[in-house]
Design a protein around this motif. Structure first.
Motif, PDB file in Angstrom:
ATOM      1  N   HIS A  43      43.109  23.453  24.196  1.00 50.74           N
ATOM      2  CA  HIS A  43      43.616  22.135  23.810  1.00 50.74           C
ATOM      3  C   HIS A  43      44.701  21.707  24.783  1.00 50.74           C
ATOM      4  O   HIS A  43      45.816  22.225  24.760  1.00 50.74           O
ATOM      5  N   HIS A  49      47.380  24.869  25.028  1.00 51.65           N
ATOM      6  CA  HIS A  49      47.353  26.046  24.168  1.00 51.65           C
ATOM      7  C   HIS A  49      45.915  26.309  23.749  1.00 51.65           C
ATOM      8  O   HIS A  49      45.005  25.528  24.078  1.00 51.65           O
ATOM      9  N   ASP A  51      43.555  27.024  20.402  1.00 57.48           N
ATOM     10  CA  ASP A  51      43.495  27.035  18.938  1.00 57.48           C
ATOM     11  C   ASP A  51      42.453  28.049  18.494  1.00 57.48           C
ATOM     12  O   ASP A  51      41.258  27.896  18.777  1.00 57.48           O
TER      13      ASP A  51
END
Ligand code: MN
Length: 207
Positions: A43, A49, A51
């Protein structure tokens, strides 16, 4: 009735999003009782990051892992729990408008199924994933395309925080030298890079 209940399950997910603006799935249509899927979505939001989502009792339990998973059992990766997502989210790859919650590009970085490793000597499940989640300690074996093998996800004792740690178990798939996050950066679903998804999926407003 069942649909109402599943919607309630996703109350926090729905509250954060405007479904007239985002292409993310509303959810609540698919609700498997016994599914065991996982997905890791890369993401590219305000900060990049990963998920990590595990299907537990009809929803995707979700954690944001800033550095992504590692195959090195000596490294612990911070995993911050986020709101439950609908099962349909596992197939979501696209662009969330910048002014929306989680604005940025989402890629299905890895996906597959998992097995609960909480078992007794006969190989029978000794604790359900839901119970293990409620106890703050999950152990499971991932069968993805990039990420395989045993992992533990352990809630930290810090009060008031949703911090967990994602830790690779020492098994045949543990490998401190291999780093799929950097060596296999593209989508397992479409083969696309973040840049390609961004280019192809943004500006698709149908008005
Ligand atoms: Mn995210």
């Amino acid at each position: 009735m069942a649909k109402e209940k599943s919607k309630d399950f996703l109350k926090e997910y729905h509250k954060k999003r405007d479904f007239d603006r985002t292409a993310e799935p509303f959810g609540g249509d698919r609700r498997k009782s016994d599914g065991r899927i996982f997905v890791i979505q890369k993401h590219d939001a305000s900060s990049l990051h990963y998920d990590f989502r595990l299907e537990i009792e009809g929803v995707l339990k979700s954690w944001a892992v800033p550095k992504g998973p590692t195959l090195d059992p000596n490294e612990k990766r911070l995993a911050v729990e986020t709101e439950d997502h609908p099962i349909e989210y596992a197939d979501f790859e696209g662009v969330i408008p910048e002014d929306q919650y989680g604005g940025g590009t989402v890629m299905v970085w890895d996906a597959g199924t998992y097995e609960n490793l909480k078992k007794d000597d006969d190989g029978k499940e000794s604790m359900s994933m839901k119970e293990a989640y409620e106890n703050g300690e999950l152990t499971f074996r991932l069968k993805g395309k990039k990420i395989k093998g045993g992992f533990a996800l352990v809630k930290t004792k810090m009060r008031g925080k949703n911090n967990w740690l994602l830790i690779k178990k020492k098994d045949d798939e543990a490998d401190a030298r291999r780093n799929p996050v950097s060596s296999q950066p593209d989508s397992v679903m479409s083969g696309r890079s973040i840049e390609e998804i961004k280019k192809e999926e943004s500006g698709e407003d149908e008005d």
